[in-house]
Design an enzyme around this catalytic site. Structure first.
Site: not given
Ligand SMILES: NC(=O)c1ccc[n+]([C@@H]2O[C@H](COP(=O)([O-])OP(=O)(O)OC[C@H]3O[C@@H](n4cnc5c(N)ncnc54)[C@H](OP(=O)(O)O)[C@@H]3O)[C@@H](O)[C@H]2O)c1
Length: 263
Positions: A12, A65, A156, A160
């Site tokens: 999952v 969601d 946030y 985390k």
């Molecule tokens: N990118 C960075 O610079 C960064 C830095 C530090 C930590 N992180 C961590 O890395 C992880 C991934 O980050 P990311 O940048 O890829 O962005 P993200 O928004 O956390 O992940 C994107 C994915 O999650 C889904 N998603 C987001 N909110 C959702 C919700 N409420 N319900 C269901 N699905 C949801 C999105 O699809 P939908 O929009 O279609 O729902 C998409 O598939 C996260 O845990 C984040 O905290 C990222």
């Protein structure tokens, strides 16, 4: 290759429709593990599902969601008849920044539901079944914002921090039952979610989502916590008892990033 006899037959993946989650789905599929992909928007979910099926495994999608308090009921509807040996909870970014008092209360609660409630609920549910079977893995994603106080993203950062300590605790509880638990500390990563926010990290600051996904999969058994290699020094600097100094480091980083993003 990921050991399908230990971590299969189904995985999952929350946030499985793009970036880190989509890469994980593809790599798990190449190891013969079927995937359940969860995110809100149906079209990107379908695209990743098609990509994964082309690798010869089965894929289910759930448009949901994760901040919905009743989300577990919907997750169970698509997973009750399958054996889930792997949970990756990648969804978690905040799309809101600014001082806490300027956030709408609804946004504060959503960040906590997505990261704290969501990780705890799905780890409790799938972790329980993995422990019964004596095998499996749970990977939860954190942030360098959760290593030290991070102004402008307080809910946030706190969520985390929860994820890290929660994972550390679970790892010791579950290891003896054959279940691997890992928390990955992620920082500046160029993902579609960041791109939508207009944030693109320059090469010397950021990594790609693929790198994060592969680093996580390579380290399944190295829990409780691994730090993305480009962040090791920053995390080390912030892991000090002088918490004011640690917080000021994150405050300067956030201000610098905001400046870069706005330029
Ligand atoms: N990118 C960075 O610079 C960064 C830095 C530090 C930590 N992180 C961590 O890395 C992880 C991934 O980050 P990311 O940048 O890829 O962005 P993200 O928004 O956390 O992940 C994107 C994915 O999650 C889904 N998603 C987001 N909110 C959702 C919700 N409420 N319900 C269901 N699905 C949801 C999105 O699809 P939908 O929009 O279609 O729902 C998409 O598939 C996260 O845990 C984040 O905290 C990222």
């Amino acid at each position: 290759m990921i050991d399908a006899t230990k971590y299969g037959p189904w995985a999952v993946i929350t946030g499985g429709s793009e970036g880190i989650g989509a890469t994980m789905a593809g790599d798990l599929a190449e190891s013969g593990i079927n995937v359940v992909l969860i995110a809100r928007k149906p079209e990107p979910l379908q695209q990743v599902a098609d990509h994964v099926r082309a690798k010869g495994v089965r894929a289910r999608t759930l448009s949901l969601d994760l901040t919905d308090p009743a989300m577990l009921d919907q997750v169970r509807e698509v997973t009750d008849d399958i054996e889930v040996g792997f949970l990756a909870y990648t969804a978690g970014s905040t799309h809101r920044t600014g001082p806490l008092v300027e956030w709408a209360l609804e946004d504060v609660i959503k960040v906590i539901r997505l990261n704290v409630d969501g990780q705890a609920v799905l780890s409790h549910y799938f972790g329980g079944r993995m422990v019964e079977r004596g095998r499996g893995a749970i990977i939860l994603f954190g942030s360098n914002a959760g290593v030290a106080g991070s102004p402008t993203v307080a809910p946030y950062a706190g969520a985390k921090a929860f994820s890290q300590i929660f994972s550390e605790s679970l790892r010791w509880e579950m290891k003896q039952h054959g279940v691997d638990v890992l928390h990955v500390i992620v920082g500046a990563t160029n993902t579609p979610a960041m791109e939508r926010l207009g944030i693109v990290y320059p090469g010397d600051m950021g990594v790609g989502g693929d790198e994060v996904a592969r680093f996580a999969l390579e380290n399944i058994t190295n829990g409780p916590v691994v730090v993305m290699p480009h962040l090791v020094e920053a995390v080390r600097e912030r892991t000090i008892t002088d918490r004011r100094a640690a917080t000021e480091m994150n405050a300067s980083r956030i201000m610098a990033t905001t400046k870069t993003a706005n330029n």
